[in-house]
Design a protein around this motif. Structure first.
Motif, PDB file in Angstrom:
ATOM      1  N   LEU A 139       4.929  -5.278  -7.194  1.00 30.57           N
ATOM      2  CA  LEU A 139       5.216  -6.708  -7.185  1.00 30.57           C
ATOM      3  C   LEU A 139       5.799  -7.105  -5.845  1.00 30.57           C
ATOM      4  O   LEU A 139       6.535  -6.331  -5.231  1.00 30.57           O
ATOM      5  N   HIS A 140       5.479  -8.302  -5.410  1.00 29.82           N
ATOM      6  CA  HIS A 140       6.118  -8.858  -4.218  1.00 29.82           C
ATOM      7  C   HIS A 140       6.600 -10.259  -4.548  1.00 29.82           C
ATOM      8  O   HIS A 140       5.819 -11.218  -4.514  1.00 29.82           O
ATOM      9  N   GLN A 188       0.814  -1.211   0.000  1.00 27.18           N
ATOM     10  CA  GLN A 188       0.000   0.000   0.000  1.00 27.18           C
ATOM     11  C   GLN A 188       0.853   1.269   0.000  1.00 27.18           C
ATOM     12  O   GLN A 188       0.678   2.148  -0.854  1.00 27.18           O
ATOM     13  N   SER A 189       1.763   1.369   0.950  1.00 28.98           N
ATOM     14  CA  SER A 189       2.592   2.568   1.065  1.00 28.98           C
ATOM     15  C   SER A 189       3.520   2.763  -0.140  1.00 28.98           C
ATOM     16  O   SER A 189       3.594   3.871  -0.684  1.00 28.98           O
ATOM     17  N   PRO A 190       4.224   1.730  -0.599  1.00 24.87           N
ATOM     18  CA  PRO A 190       5.080   1.906  -1.776  1.00 24.87           C
ATOM     19  C   PRO A 190       4.311   2.316  -3.031  1.00 24.87           C
ATOM     20  O   PRO A 190       4.765   3.189  -3.782  1.00 24.87           O
ATOM     21  N   VAL A 192       4.875 -14.729  -7.396  1.00 24.27           N
ATOM     22  CA  VAL A 192       5.010 -13.275  -7.396  1.00 24.27           C
ATOM     23  C   VAL A 192       3.614 -12.693  -7.227  1.00 24.27           C
ATOM     24  O   VAL A 192       2.723 -12.943  -8.046  1.00 24.27           O
ATOM     25  N   VAL A 193       3.413 -11.921  -6.151  1.00 22.94           N
ATOM     26  CA  VAL A 193       2.131 -11.255  -5.943  1.00 22.94           C
ATOM     27  C   VAL A 193       2.133  -9.955  -6.731  1.00 22.94           C
ATOM     28  O   VAL A 193       3.104  -9.198  -6.707  1.00 22.94           O
ATOM     29  N   VAL A 194       1.035  -9.693  -7.438  1.00 23.67           N
ATOM     30  CA  VAL A 194       0.900  -8.512  -8.288  1.00 23.67           C
ATOM     31  C   VAL A 194      -0.221  -7.635  -7.735  1.00 23.67           C
ATOM     32  O   VAL A 194      -1.351  -8.098  -7.566  1.00 23.67           O
ATOM     33  N   CYS A 195       0.103  -6.364  -7.450  1.00 27.82           N
ATOM     34  CA  CYS A 195      -0.892  -5.423  -6.934  1.00 27.82           C
ATOM     35  C   CYS A 195      -1.026  -4.244  -7.896  1.00 27.82           C
ATOM     36  O   CYS A 195      -0.038  -3.586  -8.226  1.00 27.82           O
ATOM     37  N   GLU A 196      -2.248  -4.006  -8.318  1.00 24.48           N
ATOM     38  CA  GLU A 196      -2.519  -2.951  -9.297  1.00 24.48           C
ATOM     39  C   GLU A 196      -2.225  -1.572  -8.716  1.00 24.48           C
ATOM     40  O   GLU A 196      -2.541  -1.287  -7.564  1.00 24.48           O
ATOM     41  N   GLY A 197      -1.593  -0.737  -9.542  1.00 25.94           N
ATOM     42  CA  GLY A 197      -1.320   0.633  -9.137  1.00 25.94           C
ATOM     43  C   GLY A 197      -2.064   1.619 -10.003  1.00 25.94           C
ATOM     44  O   GLY A 197      -3.071   2.194  -9.627  1.00 25.94           O
ATOM     45  N   ALA A 251      -3.870  -4.334  -2.957  1.00 23.17           N
ATOM     46  CA  ALA A 251      -2.726  -3.990  -2.102  1.00 23.17           C
ATOM     47  C   ALA A 251      -3.071  -4.103  -0.612  1.00 23.17           C
ATOM     48  O   ALA A 251      -2.255  -4.576   0.191  1.00 23.17           O
ATOM     49  N   LYS A 252      -4.268  -3.684  -0.242  1.00 25.40           N
ATOM     50  CA  LYS A 252      -4.668  -3.745   1.167  1.00 25.40           C
ATOM     51  C   LYS A 252      -4.775  -5.208   1.626  1.00 25.40           C
ATOM     52  O   LYS A 252      -4.288  -5.569   2.705  1.00 25.40           O
ATOM     53  N   LYS A 253      -5.390  -6.037   0.797  1.00 28.93           N
ATOM     54  CA  LYS A 253      -5.515  -7.456   1.142  1.00 28.93           C
ATOM     55  C   LYS A 253      -4.142  -8.117   1.217  1.00 28.93           C
ATOM     56  O   LYS A 253      -3.889  -8.971   2.072  1.00 28.93           O
ATOM     57  N   HIS A 254      -3.242  -7.709   0.307  1.00 29.29           N
ATOM     58  CA  HIS A 254      -1.878  -8.243   0.333  1.00 29.29           C
ATOM     59  C   HIS A 254      -1.210  -7.934   1.666  1.00 29.29           C
ATOM     60  O   HIS A 254      -0.644  -8.817   2.317  1.00 29.29           O
ATOM     61  N   ASP A 255      -1.279  -6.680   2.083  1.00 28.47           N
ATOM     62  CA  ASP A 255      -0.596  -6.281   3.312  1.00 28.47           C
ATOM     63  C   ASP A 255      -1.184  -6.975   4.529  1.00 28.47           C
ATOM     64  O   ASP A 255      -0.457  -7.366   5.451  1.00 28.47           O
ATOM     65  N   GLU A 256      -2.502  -7.155   4.528  1.00 27.08           N
ATOM     66  CA  GLU A 256      -3.133  -7.861   5.639  1.00 27.08           C
ATOM     67  C   GLU A 256      -2.673  -9.324   5.688  1.00 27.08           C
ATOM     68  O   GLU A 256      -2.415  -9.869   6.761  1.00 27.08           O
ATOM     69  N   ALA A 257      -2.560  -9.934   4.512  1.00 25.16           N
ATOM     70  CA  ALA A 257      -2.089 -11.322   4.461  1.00 25.16           C
ATOM     71  C   ALA A 257      -0.641 -11.424   4.918  1.00 25.16           C
ATOM     72  O   ALA A 257      -0.268 -12.348   5.655  1.00 25.16           O
TER      73      ALA A 257
END
Length: 377
Positions: free
Chosen positions: A197-198, A180-182, A213-218, A243-249
């Protein structure tokens, strides 16, 4: 009655079989290298899941037909496949030539080098922008079509804010473990396409096949299509998440796990028993647990401190729940409350119930490998 000469003769038979196996492995390696060359020329992905599943199923059945353990055959095949994927890394297909030139900011770091090497193998023009090249930043970034930020989490905001203006069509990407922050920082610094990407792996991987590789839309997600296709050509498994769900996970998958391992490692370091003593009398499963603890402390302390600190405010509630669970369990132990312990066990078991068989199968294979390694030591 059998004697020592019979044993020697049988061992010669085993040696002959082993020599034939080595010759067959060499032949197989030669074939897989040619397959890799064809994949590179045609742009086919390194990993073909359907082909792999069919091959394993067919060989397992052949093993059963010949009274050979199908699990043994599958273990051997999977190890050979891993070797084949490593052999096919030398030169890789280029899925999106329009992404050149690529600039990796922080490209002298371990993950930056990993991505740079992989892009180069696929024929991309890759440039590095790190501390040593700061005075040349404007020239290095000129005309870049993909800029990847590979810096520590706590430095990302400052690094991105200092970037010279990028071309409007340049894709700006980060690979930190928080999203989220990045992504917010990337979108503030650049008006063009952005994607987060993570990579769920470290720089010590032997190949990219099956790596997640986790992909989060920007922003302008369609512009990231070529990059995502390239990751798939390398064999990566892509998981698209908000992104929010990624960070929570990640608060559970990474932060809480690292914190627990970090605390347990400190605890072990304060005990009177040496690590060698603990390892000498440990079961295979504890060997694996020690390996995971030891693996964390073999990494960069800055990296793991950043990971834990980056989301600490968000995991305070989780930490409180964890402490409560630990305290409640301790109280049951002190009270000799076997029924309470069993009840807690059963409640947790429900959470894992759908995956228990899968976990048992996978863990059994890992435990066997851990035990083999212990014998070899």
């Amino acid at each position: 009655m059998a004697d020592i000469s019979d044993l020697a003769q049988l061992r010669e038979g085993i040696d002959e079989c082993d020599a034939q196996l080595v010759a067959l492995l060499a032949k197989r390696n030669g074939i897989t290298q040619k397959i890799g060359e064809i994949k590179q020329q045609t742009g086919a992905p390194l990993h073909a899941p359907e082909r792999e599943a069919e091959l394993l199923a067919a060989r397992r059945q052949e093993a059963i037909n010949q009274s050979v353990s199908p699990d043994l055959v599958e273990d051997i095949l999977r190890r050979m496949m891993r070797e084949a994927y490593q052999n096919q890394q030398a030169k890789l297909a280029c899925a999106a030539p329009e992404l050149s030139p690529i600039v990796i900011v922080g490209g002298q770091g371990a993950m930056g080098q990993l991505f740079a090497q992989q892009f180069i193998r696929s024929g991309y023009n890759v440039k590095i922008l790190d501390k040593d090249q700061q005075n040349e930043a404007q020239g290095i970034l000129k005309g870049a079509k993909l800029v990847m930020i590979s810096v520590p989490i706590n430095a990302l905001g400052a690094v991105v804010a200092k970037l010279p203006k990028l071309d409007d069509d340049c894709l700006l990407v980060d690979i930190t473990s928080v999203k989220q922050s990045p992504i917010k920082a990337l979108k503030a610094a650049h008006s063009g396409p952005v994607v987060g990407l993570h990579p769920m792996f470290g720089p010590d991987i032997s190949h990219w096949v099956k790596q997640t590789v986790v992909v989060c839309e920007g922003r302008d997600h369609q512009a990231a299509k070529g990059l995502l296709e390239q990751l798939q050509v390398w064999g990566c498994q892509l998981v698209e998440l908000d992104a929010k769900k990624h960070d929570e996970a990640m608060q559970i998958i990474q932060v809480m796990r690292h914190l627990t391992t970090f605390v347990y490692g400190q605890f072990l370091a304060k005990q009177s028993h040496t690590l060698e003593e603990l390892r000498s009398c440990s079961s295979p499963i504890y060997q694996l647990e020690l390996m995971m603890v030891g693996r964390l402390f073999a990494q960069s302390p800055e990296l793991y401190s950043d990971i834990m600190l980056a989301q600490f405010d968000d995991v305070e509630t989780l930490l409180a729940q964890y402490q409560d669970t630990f305290a409640n369990t301790l109280e049951k132990l002190k009270a000799g409350d076997k029924a309470g312990l069993i009840d807690s066990f059963e409640q947790a078991k429900v959470y894992f119930s759908d995956s228990t068989e899968h976990f048992l199968t996978q863990s059994r294979s890992l435990l066997n490998k851990a035990n083999d390694s212990k014998v070899l030591d």
